[in-house]
Write a protein that holds these residues in place. Structure first.
Motif, short mmCIF file in Angstrom:
data_model
loop_
_atom_site.label_atom_id
_atom_site.label_comp_id
_atom_site.label_asym_id
_atom_site.label_seq_id
_atom_site.Cartn_x
_atom_site.Cartn_y
_atom_site.Cartn_z
N GLU A 1 -14.82 -44.04 46.34
CA GLU A 1 -15.22 -42.91 47.17
C GLU A 1 -15.74 -41.79 46.28
O GLU A 1 -15.09 -41.42 45.30
CB GLU A 1 -14.02 -42.43 47.96
N ASP B 1 -20.23 -48.85 54.28
CA ASP B 1 -20.20 -48.46 55.69
C ASP B 1 -18.75 -48.21 56.11
O ASP B 1 -17.84 -48.21 55.27
CB ASP B 1 -20.88 -49.53 56.56
N LYS B 2 -18.53 -48.03 57.42
CA LYS B 2 -17.17 -47.61 57.79
C LYS B 2 -16.16 -48.74 57.66
O LYS B 2 -14.96 -48.50 57.72
CB LYS B 2 -17.16 -47.02 59.20
N ASN B 3 -16.63 -49.96 57.48
CA ASN B 3 -15.69 -51.06 57.23
C ASN B 3 -15.46 -51.29 55.74
O ASN B 3 -14.94 -52.33 55.36
CB ASN B 3 -16.20 -52.37 57.84
N LYS B 4 -15.93 -50.36 54.92
CA LYS B 4 -15.81 -50.48 53.46
C LYS B 4 -16.61 -51.68 52.94
O LYS B 4 -16.29 -52.24 51.89
CB LYS B 4 -14.34 -50.62 53.01
N ASN C 1 -23.29 -51.39 51.30
CA ASN C 1 -24.60 -51.47 51.93
C ASN C 1 -25.55 -52.35 51.14
O ASN C 1 -26.61 -52.72 51.63
CB ASN C 1 -25.21 -50.07 52.05
N SER D 1 -22.88 -47.01 48.13
CA SER D 1 -22.38 -46.47 49.40
C SER D 1 -21.86 -47.61 50.26
O SER D 1 -22.34 -48.75 50.19
CB SER D 1 -23.49 -45.73 50.12
#
Lengths: 166, 362, 511
Positions: free
Chosen positions: A161, A66-69, A72, A64
């Motif tokens: 994704e 985060d929103k900055n690609k 994690n 997975s």
């Protein structure tokens, strides 16, 4: 070696054999006409129809982001440690500061993260061990590949994704 | 027209029709076998190529054509290549004595709808049916493969064993008919037995019909007697080492043999090209409708006779498929038990019964 | 080969894992007066007057019962962490065992309810600000905080407040060898005391007080300067100080540990080789009072890189006449070539690097007894101590050992006038000056070294790779005259051979 003698008592009709054969064949004939006229199918036409698997199905892995690609994953090696098939190979490195723009400071990042899908047994232990909920198993069950190299998921592929779960 | 030229033309035409029909039925049977298997088993079967998957046999043929034509290194090449040829030729030759109608009239010529109206028709068929053991054992031995050899040994033992009961069943019918000529047999069966019921061999001697029917399953190596192939034990049996078009030849031969055996069964036990119930009415209706003369009546009769034979054969073929997807394969000892301990003595008894019945009737 | 010509004594191996095991009866006349006794957990133990309770417990291997952060046997006592408190009967409060001297007739309980409650409270306070980043922390697996949390710690924290975060000191390089993560620090001050009292460099200080107490270098611009920085990371009970060379390389639970000797200098520090699947990840010192105490220098700590070098030559090379280069070959070809070379040479000199074990020295001496002169050579001259602790100027481990078996040092004039010079060098000894000579190299070399030799007009006929110190058995005699033997810690994974087989190849004898 011990031998088990299984004796059965047959009725006359069973001994003559033909009666039961014809009976069975008539049952099968019923199936035939049902298939022919009612199109009674118990199978799935795979590429067009797809079986909906359980939410808990364990398929191809992903990591997975985060929103900055940014992944994690903190390269803690817990998945590599717990993996019973020894199919995860991580090399860790220092995480550059620009990837730590928000949230908790992450010291470490994976320099490379390879999963050898040919060795993986899809037990899901890596998912359970992960303290960052980074590695997860998607419900994607189509993992056929043309070469062995393709079966080794690298970090880029793992960060893809994944729909339906993530 | 010169009668010699006409006869020659007619024979060539008959050969072409027979070959065309027989070989044309093969792909239909292949399609039906696979699609039918689907219906029997509650699935669609092949449905990708063409409408209803009808072009699947064509796709198969293309695949067979373009596969590598390969001969095993240690095979006996001559016999290896000979086997599929014999397998294909034997049933096609046997089919030549099956009458598929009485006769048609073209101009002032009478054309008998039978390729070879020979008096020893049954013997001829038995001779060619007996040839069917050769491809099995030749292919198995020449392939130089243990599975092939095992399949060939099983196959030859099985075919030889069941040929005996088959011959005895046939013999009992010959006693009734008093002839070896196939055409005369059909004529004999078209007489009335009890009112509208024709005196078909199956009604006169149902046991012989049953024995014969079971035997042709064994003769054509169909399930439940497909021990020469036995995928689960010996991979693919005698044709394990065959690929490409050589395998296609075996494949076609199996269906040709089925057609031949069904035609023989129909001719000997189910009245051959004799009318099915209702066909006489149909003929009369056609006569009245179109005001047919004698020639026309005869030609329509021949057409109906052909349809009658074709539908009977089609039914037998359906039973072949039906049995295949219903019954599991016999174990080899069970197969031999059935052949030698049941069918053989019972058909001997049946022969005596037939002889007595014939004596009584005469 | 005869062993009768000389003798060496092989004292017992002293690989002592646990600390401070000096015998209680140091008095030559023990019966002069009875020793005092202290009762720990219901059992009486004799002790030397002046010992603290902790030291008594250590001496009798009871240290598992007493947790500690600030106490370290190699450093002065501070008594700041309060983790080692024990219940002493008749004492009003719990006593810190590290700083309370044992008394005759004292009754100590290390696991009473009161003690456990106290430790639980101490752990709660220590964990109040400790981040929950064990998965990322390199110390996880050998972390004292982790271990004691499992044993004594509270299951749940009483603190709901946000944890203190040192923004700048989260990943702060104290030097090029050590990284500080101040968030993880439990303020035991072992590191400060180490630089104050052991290395005496006073590199580290604690700034501020209480909530803001922070470790920092005394001079921020210079950072850490001492030569024992690895030790800071060894004894740091948490992951606050981590060693850059090992940082993020491997999780400690993957490591296999084998005792060995450091061959970085003539001190011969006792080490533990940590390796995973025969790949060495780090060296760590183990306690040996006679040699290195608890410590080892950074130079030795990093010396394993020589053996794990990708450039290390691990298959025999033979000079190829056609191309004029050294070509990789198999041992059979190589031994034929070198054997012919050795046999055809009329005057041969063998230069034995002082990083060879004593046993290898004896083998070489015997093998070349009638064929060649054997000289030892270190290239560092006479040994002298570089500081008050461990570091020595002689960077080879066994000069004394080779001296003891009767070899003589290489004089500069010995090199000339030989048909063949066989250089045996397996560690840090300097190569002798062999310009213009015919040379066969035996030992551990890197490709770069060979290239340098070739440019300086040395005719290298063959290179025969041998095993490194951590890959073989043997014994070293250190600068103080202690002979220590060791066994192989890792298995060599190339084609290098042990010295007996190389010698057999050289002199053509099956051995």
């Amino acid at each position: 070696m011990g031998t088990i003698n299984v004796s059965r008592k047959y009725t006359l009709a069973q001994k003559i054999y033909l009666y039961y054969i014809i009976k069975g064949m008539l049952i099968n004939l019923k199936r035939f006409f049902r298939g022919l006229f009612l199109q009674e199918n118990w199978t799935i036409q795979y590429p067009e129809q797809r079986r909906e698997y359980s939410q808990r199905f364990r398929g191809a892995h992903f990591i997975s982001v985060d929103k900055n690609k940014t992944e994690n994953c903190t390269a803690c090696f817990l998945c590599e440690t717990v993996c019973p098939a020894e199919c995860i190979h991580i090399i860790a490195e220092e995480r550059p500061e620009d990837e730590n723009t928000y949230g908790v400071w992450k010291e470490k990042k994976p320099a490379s993260f390879d999963i050898d899908l040919l060795r993986c047994c899809f037990c899901g232990f890596c998912e359970e061990a992960c303290p960052k909920d980074a590695i997860k198993l998607s419900r994607d069950y189509e993992m056929s590949v043309a070469t062995r190299d393709e079966a080794i998921f690298d970090l880029n592929h793992l960060k893809r994704e994944v729909k339906g779960r993530g | 027209m010169d009668p010699v030229i006409f006869t020659t033309t007619a024979i060539i035409a008959k050969i072409l029709v027979l070959l065309g029909v027989t070989l044309g039925v093969v792909p239909i049977m292949v399609w039906f076998e696979r699609r039918g298997a689907g219906w029997f088993q509650g699935r669609p079967g092949p449905n990708r190529v063409g409408p209803f998957g009808l072009l699947q046999p064509l796709a198969d043929v293309i695949k067979f054509f373009f596969k590598e034509d390969w001969v095993p290194a240690n095979a006996n090449k001559f016999y290896y290549l000979m086997a599929p040829v014999i397998a294909l030729v034997a049933p096609l030759a046997a089919i030549s004595v099956i009458p598929f109608g009485s006769h048609i009239i073209i101009g002032d010529h009478v054309v008998h709808l039978q390729l070879a109206n020979i008096d020893s028709g049954v013997i001829f068929i038995l001779a060619f049916a007996g040839l069917e053991v050769y491809p099995v054992i030749l292919a198995g031995w020449a392939s130089n493969n243990k599975y092939s050899t095992l399949g060939a040994l099983r196959g030859s033992a099985q075919v030889v064993s069941y040929e005996i009961s088959m011959g005895l069943a046939l013999l009992s019918m010959l006693l009734f008919y008093g002839t070896f000529n196939m055409n005369e047999m059909v004529t004999w069966q078209s007489q009335s037995l009890l009112g509208p019921i024709p005196s078909w061999g199956a009604f006169l001697n149902p046991f012989a019909a049953l024995v014969f029917w079971i035997s042709i399953f064994a003769e054509t190596n169909r399930l439940p007697f497909d021990l020469p192939e036995g995928e689960s034990e010996i991979v693919a049996g005698y044709h394990l080492e065959y690929g490409a078009f050589k395998f296609a030849a075996f494949f076609m031969a199996e269906y040709c043999a089925m057609i031949m055996a069904s035609a023989l069964l129909v001719t000997v036990f189910f009245g051959g090209y004799g009318f099915l119930p209702g066909m006489q009415m149909l003929l009369e209706m056609a006569t009245a409708q179109f005001g047919l003369a004698e020639v026309g009546i005869q030609n329509v009769t021949a057409l109906l006779q052909f349809i009658s034979l074709a539908s009977k054969v089609a039914f037998i073929m359906f039973v072949f498929v039906w049995v295949r997807w219903s019954l599991p394969r016999f174990r080899f000892d069970q197969l031999m038990d059935l052949g030698w301990k049941w069918l053989f003595p019972l058909s001997l008894v049946n022969l005596v019964y037939s002889a007595l019945l014939t004596w009584y009737m005469n | 080969m005869s062993n009768s010509s000389f003798e060496i004594t092989m004292p017992k191996v002293d690989l002592n894992y646990t600390s401070a095991k000096t015998p209680v009866h140091s008095d030559p006349n023990p019966e002069a007066k009875p020793l005092p006794k202290v009762t720990i957990d219901g059992k009486a133990y004799e002790f030397k007057p002046g010992d603290t309770i902790m030291q008594v417990a250590e001496r009798y291997n009871l240290h598992e019962d007493i947790p500690r952060y600030c106490y370290h046997p190699g450093m002065p006592i501070a008594g700041t962490c309060r983790m080692c408190t024990v219940e002493v009967e008749k004492a009003p409060k719990l006593m810190t065992s590290c700083s309370t001297p044992a008394g005759d007739g004292m009754v100590v309980h290390t696991r009473s309810e009161k003690v456990l409650k106290s430790r639980n409270g101490v752990m709660d306070f220590l964990l109040a600000n400790h981040p929950l980043d064990c998965p990322v922390c390199d110390k996880a697996g050998e972390c004292e905080l982790q271990d004691y949390t499992f044993e004594y710690g509270p299951q749940e924290s009483n603190f709901k407040e946000e944890k203190r975060v040192f923004k700048e000191a989260t990943t702060k390089k104290l030097s090029d060898k050590v990284t500080l993560n101040m968030n993880r620090c439990v303020h035991c001050e072992r590191c400060v005391r180490f630089t104050d009292d052991v290395t005496k460099t006073n590199d580290l200080v604690m700034l501020n007080r209480g909530w803001h107490k922070e470790l920092a270098a005394t001079d921020e611009k210079v950072g850490l300067t001492n030569d024992y920085q690895g030790c800071l990371t060894d004894f740091c009970p948490v992951g606050a100080l981590t060693f850059n060379d090992f940082r993020f390389e491997k999780r400690v639970w993957f490591l296999d540990k084998k005792p060995s000797l450091c061959d970085g200098c003539s001190k011969g520090c006792n080490i533990e080789v940590h390796h995973d699947k025969e790949i060495v990840q780090r060296y760590m010192p183990i306690y040996n009072e006679k040699v290195n105490g608890h410590w080892m220098c950074d130079e030795g700590r990093l010396s394993y890189h020589t053996y794990a070098d990708a450039d290390r030559i691990v298959s025999p090379l033979v000079h190829d006449q056609a191309s004029g280069r050294l070509a990789s070959t198999n041992w059979e070809t190589a031994s034929q070539v070198v054997n012919a070379k050795v046999k055809s040479a009329t005057k041969t000199l063998v230069v034995l690097g002082t990083d060879a074990t004593t046993e290898e020295g004896m083998l070489v001496k015997g093998a070349f007894a009638n064929r060649a002169e054997v000289k030892y050579h270190s290239g560092f001259g006479d040994n002298k101590a570089l500081d008050h602790l461990l570091r020595q100027s002689d960077k080879t481990p066994n000069t004394n050992g080779l001296k003891a078996i009767g070899l003589s040092p290489l004089a500069p004039t010995d090199i000339n006038g030989n048909d063949l010079v066989i250089v045996i060098r397996q560690g840090r000894a300097r190569l002798p000056k062999v310009e213009g000579q015919d040379v066969i190299l035996v030992g551990v070399y890197s490709r770069e070294e060979i290239e340098t030799l070739k440019t300086s007009n040395v005719r290298v006929h063959a290179v025969l790779p041998s095993l490194a110190t951590i890959e073989k058995d043997g014994s070293f005699t250190n600068c103080d005259g202690h002979t220590q033997s060791f066994t192989a810690a890792v298995t060599h994974r190339g084609k290098s051979l042990a010295m007996p087989r190389i010698l057999a190849a050289l002199v053509g004898e099956k051995r």
